[in-house]
Design an enzyme around this catalytic site. Structure first.
Site, PDB file in Angstrom:
ATOM      1  N   LYS A  34       0.833  -1.205   0.000  1.00 21.38           N
ATOM      2  CA  LYS A  34       0.000   0.000   0.000  1.00 21.38           C
ATOM      3  C   LYS A  34       0.869   1.256   0.000  1.00 21.38           C
ATOM      4  CE  LYS A  34      -3.799  -0.283   2.260  1.00 21.38           C
ATOM      5  NZ  LYS A  34      -4.187  -0.852   3.539  1.00 21.38           N
ATOM      6  N   ARG A 104      -3.386   2.828   8.484  1.00 21.98           N
ATOM      7  CA  ARG A 104      -3.671   1.562   7.791  1.00 21.98           C
ATOM      8  C   ARG A 104      -2.469   0.641   7.777  1.00 21.98           C
ATOM      9  NH1 ARG A 104      -7.708   2.029   3.530  1.00 21.98           N
ATOM     10  NH2 ARG A 104      -8.827   3.957   3.847  1.00 21.98           N
ATOM     11  N   GLY A 113      -8.113  -7.178   4.099  1.00 23.68           N
ATOM     12  CA  GLY A 113      -9.010  -7.212   5.256  1.00 23.68           C
ATOM     13  C   GLY A 113      -8.477  -7.974   6.455  1.00 23.68           C
ATOM     14  N   MET A 115      -5.716  -7.392   8.391  1.00 22.58           N
ATOM     15  CA  MET A 115      -5.166  -6.612   9.507  1.00 22.58           C
ATOM     16  C   MET A 115      -6.081  -5.410   9.758  1.00 22.58           C
ATOM     17  SD  MET A 115      -1.107  -6.846   8.853  1.00 22.58           S
ATOM     18  CE  MET A 115      -1.171  -6.642   7.101  1.00 22.58           C
ATOM     19  N   ARG A 358      -3.560  -1.662  -6.122  1.00 22.97           N
ATOM     20  CA  ARG A 358      -2.739  -2.864  -6.008  1.00 22.97           C
ATOM     21  C   ARG A 358      -3.137  -3.781  -7.144  1.00 22.97           C
ATOM     22  NH1 ARG A 358      -5.672  -4.906  -0.496  1.00 22.97           N
ATOM     23  NH2 ARG A 358      -7.748  -5.014  -1.332  1.00 22.97           N
ATOM     24  N   HIS A 474     -15.665  -8.661   1.241  1.00 19.06           N
ATOM     25  CA  HIS A 474     -14.571  -9.508   1.702  1.00 19.06           C
ATOM     26  C   HIS A 474     -14.748 -10.948   1.227  1.00 19.06           C
ATOM     27  CE1 HIS A 474     -13.054 -12.349   4.713  1.00 19.06           C
ATOM     28  NE2 HIS A 474     -11.958 -11.669   4.507  1.00 19.06           N
ATOM     29  N   GLU A 764      15.196 -44.441  -5.825  1.00 15.19           N
ATOM     30  CA  GLU A 764      14.320 -44.063  -4.712  1.00 15.19           C
ATOM     31  C   GLU A 764      14.885 -44.478  -3.365  1.00 15.19           C
ATOM     32  OE1 GLU A 764      10.461 -45.877  -5.273  1.00 15.19           O
ATOM     33  OE2 GLU A 764      11.335 -47.657  -6.164  1.00 15.19           O
ATOM     34  N   SER A 786      14.422 -42.918 -13.082  1.00 13.92           N
ATOM     35  CA  SER A 786      13.240 -42.145 -12.703  1.00 13.92           C
ATOM     36  C   SER A 786      13.291 -42.006 -11.184  1.00 13.92           C
ATOM     37  CB  SER A 786      11.977 -42.876 -13.141  1.00 13.92           C
ATOM     38  OG  SER A 786      10.866 -42.106 -12.794  1.00 13.92           O
ATOM     39  N   THR A 789      10.643 -39.854  -5.719  1.00 18.10           N
ATOM     40  CA  THR A 789      10.896 -38.929  -4.602  1.00 18.10           C
ATOM     41  C   THR A 789      10.021 -39.228  -3.384  1.00 18.10           C
ATOM     42  OG1 THR A 789       9.445 -37.400  -5.751  1.00 18.10           O
ATOM     43  CG2 THR A 789      11.819 -37.015  -5.952  1.00 18.10           C
ATOM     44  N   ASP A 791       9.555 -42.382  -2.060  1.00 19.74           N
ATOM     45  CA  ASP A 791      10.366 -43.280  -1.238  1.00 19.74           C
ATOM     46  C   ASP A 791      11.691 -42.640  -0.874  1.00 19.74           C
ATOM     47  OD1 ASP A 791       9.075 -45.729  -0.564  1.00 19.74           O
ATOM     48  OD2 ASP A 791       8.897 -46.097  -2.716  1.00 19.74           O
ATOM     49  N   CYS A 853       9.089 -39.188 -10.835  1.00 21.30           N
ATOM     50  CA  CYS A 853       7.704 -39.635 -10.887  1.00 21.30           C
ATOM     51  C   CYS A 853       7.044 -39.677  -9.512  1.00 21.30           C
ATOM     52  CB  CYS A 853       7.596 -40.989 -11.582  1.00 21.30           C
ATOM     53  SG  CYS A 853       8.473 -42.280 -10.704  1.00 21.30           S
ATOM     54  N   TYR A 873      12.424 -34.973 -17.739  1.00 24.60           N
ATOM     55  CA  TYR A 873      10.962 -34.922 -17.680  1.00 24.60           C
ATOM     56  C   TYR A 873      10.466 -35.041 -16.252  1.00 24.60           C
ATOM     57  CZ  TYR A 873      10.992 -40.012 -17.120  1.00 24.60           C
ATOM     58  OH  TYR A 873      11.196 -41.281 -16.633  1.00 24.60           O
TER      59      TYR A 873
HETATM   60  C1  PEP Z   1       8.122 -42.987  -5.398  1.00 21.21           C
HETATM   61  O1  PEP Z   1       8.569 -43.675  -4.484  1.00 21.21           O
HETATM   62  O2  PEP Z   1       8.352 -41.782  -5.516  1.00 21.21           O
HETATM   63  C2  PEP Z   1       7.261 -43.585  -6.429  1.00 21.21           C
HETATM   64  C3  PEP Z   1       6.891 -42.889  -7.470  1.00 21.21           C
HETATM   65  O3  PEP Z   1       6.842 -44.836  -6.208  1.00 21.21           O
HETATM   66  P1  PEP Z   1       5.655 -45.227  -5.225  1.00 21.21           P
HETATM   67  O4  PEP Z   1       4.981 -43.983  -4.794  1.00 21.21           O
HETATM   68  O5  PEP Z   1       4.775 -46.134  -6.013  1.00 21.21           O
HETATM   69  O6  PEP Z   1       6.384 -45.924  -4.136  1.00 21.21           O
HETATM   70 MG    MG Z   2       8.483 -45.835  -4.684  1.00 26.61          MG
END
Ligand code: PEP
Ligand code: MG
Length: 908
Positions: A34, A104, A113, A115, A358, A474, A764, A786, A789, A791, A853, A873
């Protein structure tokens, strides 16, 4: 940044007045949004009332000193206040020409709204007489004074605002007044006396007559409001750090309640629901600022087009001069800020004043249209247009709409305040909305009008319905920002929150009854309405096309059913990054064969079960290959934590025993033998195939037979990617690769068709990331990685995926972590493992394909990180594909821009 003042201390106060200002739009960190924008508008010569902003650094100092304002601030504030007084020819605390100010809040991020604000500060028993004499309107002066006492009493002195409302309501009832505007000077004098008595009673001290004390109290209260519960909730919901603090802007008051040639309003320079290029907003004649946003009186539209009542009530016809000036200012602001603006204004005795600008909150639909239009108008580049859309917001577009062709039980009509449709149980309280949401129920929050306290309940609800309030109330602004459908101002509804009822004509609805709302038309229906799937607009397609042109990473989907695969392709997926084959086994009719396979005591029994599963798997894969028409598909070998499949109920156990020709007791003993303490760290992933290669053989046979069949059918060349899960050692990969290759070769020989294929692995487990070079090395190493993430997060943090929730909420509360690592990648730890894995893998195999993945594949912040480490990817669930496409484009643009030489400050 803060500049040292002449005496060497930080500059704490920045002044502004039309034509000159000490700050600018790029100083929102210090002056709040502001304050920074007021300074900018002042420099542009726009009609902003003069004032000054106290910086967020003072807020830091205030909290650091245990909620005490620094003594040295007083001199700066007094000096700045004197300058404001000189500009408007008034003096703070002066009996004859009193200077009145607003105080203000304003943080770096807009928190509409959340604060506190105090208006008309500087009035006391003496100055109110001066204001009356000066304006020649005693009624107005005393009305302003009682408003100030009310606000100050509530915000600064902590007296419940209900106490003031009761006094006013009682007075009106006793004297037969309907509206506040019916009250004359004498009435207000009486009410003021009652208000002051209430304050003395509740607060223990009289209402302060010293204007300096008033100002000091107000500044401290506004700083303190940074920590009020609704602001805290809003920050948590919008990822705004707690340590930013707020600035405080003190500004000369202008009055929209000085009679019929005065007004106050809120305007958007474009339609915030649809994005249309048209002025959109509301005003209240003869009213003061907060009346519009508070949603207490239903305001009038600005343009005749939007007029709900007689066209003459629109600002355009009622005050054409002010309207035209406003229009010109909107154009200037848009050209200056290169974005749609949300502007607050006041007309005082025919003169227009701008109180705030704003960047306006908008729906996703509007965000897309505005970005595309601004690019077409040459105000922003295509890249900038891509960066303007919040990826997570795209989710909003995937809301269903109410089927217009179906019959529905219409019970009320209000304003279409935030688009989308929703059905749910009526709830009348925010806490209830949260409690039911936690139980997985869909609720519609129904209120007479919402207050900022309701923000948590609004977030928990699938939709919001209010009886009062306009399009800029609001409820409407917050709902649009959150992507919740909202119908506001459904004036025929009578809502009694205490009784827990909503009356629509003769019908009474109670909490728990189902209603449906259509935030695009403003209609409210009894019962659950028939919904239609979402329609994606042309501007959505345009932005997506631009995003596809800007991104580097490919976007695939995690899909194991034809429905998911089709949906993902519609959303633009470029292949399947993860087909979890175990998910194909859950269906009724298949699970028995899977249980037989798991529980079989010998290879023969297992093979019998596998023979039943082969055609089923083949058919599933074939359909996926057909749908994906030549796009890459990564099929992962079975990775079930076994406990998900074991027969636990007697009926299930009996079925499996019969199928295997086994005694029930023996089967139960076998199940007991297979039970694990930590199934997620147990007999799963490649461990399964190494022990029972016949399972892998069946799956690989199904994959290759399906691929070859699909290729024959569609003519699209296929290239299956077979993925080995849960690998920690190179040897695990080698053993299974051998099984995969021998089976794949056998099938190709049998069918007389050769197809190219890749064999890769999930990364993993931390060991796999660290030993990535081993796993990828040589032609027999993994062709692709792949990153799993989910595990990897579980194993790197030693935190069970299934048991994490209560631990994480405790950690969030204690600020051990700031985000859930299963949602946004833990860059410092898990991210480092990804980086190491990708680098070490590529070092030995430069053409190694790398992707991710886990669930993080659909999270915009994590996607930016994946871009930075150069993954090829990302793969995410179908409904996240559009989000991932946009987030990947933004990440690529930002990384490219960060790499470009930045212009030096002189060039800017
Ligand atoms: C993972 O572990 O990130 C994964 C994609 O496999 P899942 O979730 O099937 O264990
Ligand atoms: Mg897994």
């Amino acid at each position: 940044m803060a500049q040292p003042d002449t005496d060497g201390k930080k500059k704490w106060v920045y002044a502004f007045a039309p034509g000159r200002a000490e700050g600018g739009a790029d100083m929102s960190e210090l002056l709040g949004g502001k304050g920074a924008n007021l300074a900018e508008m002042a420099t542009l010569g726009l009609p902003v009332p003069p004032g000054f902003t106290i910086t967020t650094e003072v807020c830091d100092a205030f909290f650091a000193a245990g909620n005490k304002l620094p003594e040295a601030l007083k001199a700066d504030v007094t000096k700045a206040l004197d300058e404001v007084g000189t500009t408007v020819n008034a003096h703070f605390g002066d009996y004859k020409r009193p200077l009145l100010v607003s105080v203000r809040s304003g943080s770096r991020a807009s928190m509409p709204g959340m604060m506190d604000t105090i208006l008309n500060l500087g009035l006391n028993d003496k100055t109110v007489e001066g204001l009356a004499a000066l304006t020649g309107d005693a009624r107005f002066a005393f009305d302003s004074y009682r408003r100030f006492i009310q606000m100050y009493g509530d915000v600064v002195l902590g007296v419940d605002h209900g106490a003031f409302e009761d006094i006013l309501e009682n007075f009106k009832n006793l004297n037969g007044f309907a509206a506040d505007t019916d009250l004359d000077e004498e009435s207000w004098r009486e009410i003021i006396a009652d208000y002051k008595a209430a304050i003395e009673r509740e607060h223990g001290k009289p209402f302060p007559q010293d204007t300096g004390e008033q100002l000091w109290g107000a500044i401290a209260a506004v700083f303190n409001s940074w920590h009020n519960p609704r602001a805290q909730t809003y920050r948590r919901l919008h990822d705004i750090p707690d340590d930013w603090g707020t600035a405080v802007t003190v500004q000369a008051m202008v009055f929209g309640n000085l009679g019929d040639n005065s007004a106050t309003g809120v305007a958007f320079t474009r339609n915030p629901s649809t994005g249309e290029r048209e002025i959109f907003g509301e005003y209240l004649p003869n009213a003061q600022g907060e009346d519009v946003v508070a949603g207490i009186r239903t305001p009038q539209p600005l343009t005749s087009k939007g007029a709900r009542e007689a066209p003459g009530t629109a600002l355009e016809s009622a005050m054409p001069r002010a309207f035209n000036e406003l229009k010109e200012i909107f154009d200037r602001l848009e050209r200056h800020y290169h974005d749609m603006q949300d502007v607050e204004f006041t007309v005082q005795l025919g003169t227009l004043w701008i109180l705030q600008t704003r960047s306006g909150k908008r729906t996703t639909e509007a965000a897309l249209k505005i970005a595309v239009d601004l690019a077409a108008e040459g105000l922003i580049s295509q890249d900038e247009a891509i960066l303007r859309i919040e990826p997570a917001q795209l989710d909003q577009l995937l809301h269903p709409a109410i089927d217009p062709a179906a019959e529905h039980d219409l019970i009320a009509k209000g304003l279409p305040a935030s688009p989308g449709a929703a059905s749910g149980e009526i709830v009348f309280h925010s806490e209830m909305a949260e409690a039911l949401k936690a139980k997985g129920r869909d609720v519609i929050l129904v209120r007479s009008e919402t207050s900022p306290e309701d923000v948590q309940g609004m977030h928990a609800a699938v939709g919001i319905l209010t009886a009062r309030g306009g399009m800029t109330s609001h409820a409407a602004v917050v709902a649009r920002g959150m992507g919740r459908p909202c119908v506001s101002g459904a004036g025929t509804l009578r809502i009694d929150t205490n009784a827990g009822t909503m009356r629509a004509g003769a019908r009474i609805f109670k909490s728990g009854d189902i209603v449906s709302i259509d935030g695009s038309t403003g209609r409210v229906y009894a019962g659950k309405a028939k919904m239609l799937p979402p329609q994606l607009s042309g501007t959505f397609a345009t932005v997506m096309q631009w995003a596809d042109g800007a991104r580097r990473m490919k976007v695939r989907t995690n899909a194991d059913t034809p429905r998911d695969a089709r949906q993902a392709r519609e959303f633009g997926a470029e292949g399947i990054g993860l087909c979890r084959t175990e998910h194909m086994f859950f269906e009724e009719g298949r699970i028995l064969a899977v249980r037989e396979m798991i529980c079989a005591e010998d290879e023969e029994g297992r093979q019998q079960a596998l023979d039943k599963l082969l055609p089923v798997q083949r058919a599933d894969f074939e359909e996926l290959f057909e749908i994906m028409a030549g796009l890459p598909i990564t099929i992962r070998l079975l990775d079930p934590p076994l406990h998900e499949f074991l027969p636990h109920e007697d009926r299930e156990a009996a079925q499996v025993a019969a199928a295997l020709g086994m005694d029930l007791m023996r089967l139960k003993a076998r199940v007991a033998e297979l039970e694990e303490f930590n199934p997620m760290l147990g007999f799963r992933g490649c461990r399964l195939g190494i022990k029972y290669p016949e399972i892998t053989r069946m799956q690989v046979r199904a994959i290759f037979e399906a691929a070859i069949n699909a290729q024959k059918k569609t003519g699209d060349a296929v290239r299956p990617e077979v993925m080995v899960p849960f690998v920690a050692y190179r040897r695990e990969f080698d053993v299974l690769r051998e099984v995969i290759i021998s089976t794949a070769e056998a099938v190709q020989r049998e069918l007389g068709v050769e197809i190219p294929y890749d064999v890769g692995t999930m990364i993993e487990l931390p060991r796999a990331a660290l030993r990535a070079a081993d796993i990828a090395r040589g032609p027999a190493g993994a062709d692709f990685f792949s990153f799993g993430t989910n595990d990897l997060t579980q194993t790197a943090l030693g935190l069970s995926r299934d048991d994490a929730a209560p631990i994480l909420s405790n950690y969030l509360e204690h600020e051990v972590i700031s985000t859930d690592p299963f949602v946004t990648i833990d860059q410092g730890g898990v991210g480092e493992l990804l980086k190491i894995g990708a680098e070490r893998g590529r070092a030995v195999k430069p053409d190694l394909k790398t992707g991710i993945c886990g669930e993080h594949g659909g999270d915009p912040k994590s996607i930016a990180f994946f871009e930075s480490i150069g993954l090829d990817y990302i793969s995410c669930s179908p409904y996240r594909v559009p989000i991932a496409r946009l987030a990947a484009a933004q990440a690529a643009i930002r990384l490219r821009d960060a790499g470009k030489p930045q212009p030096s400050p002189e060039q800017e």
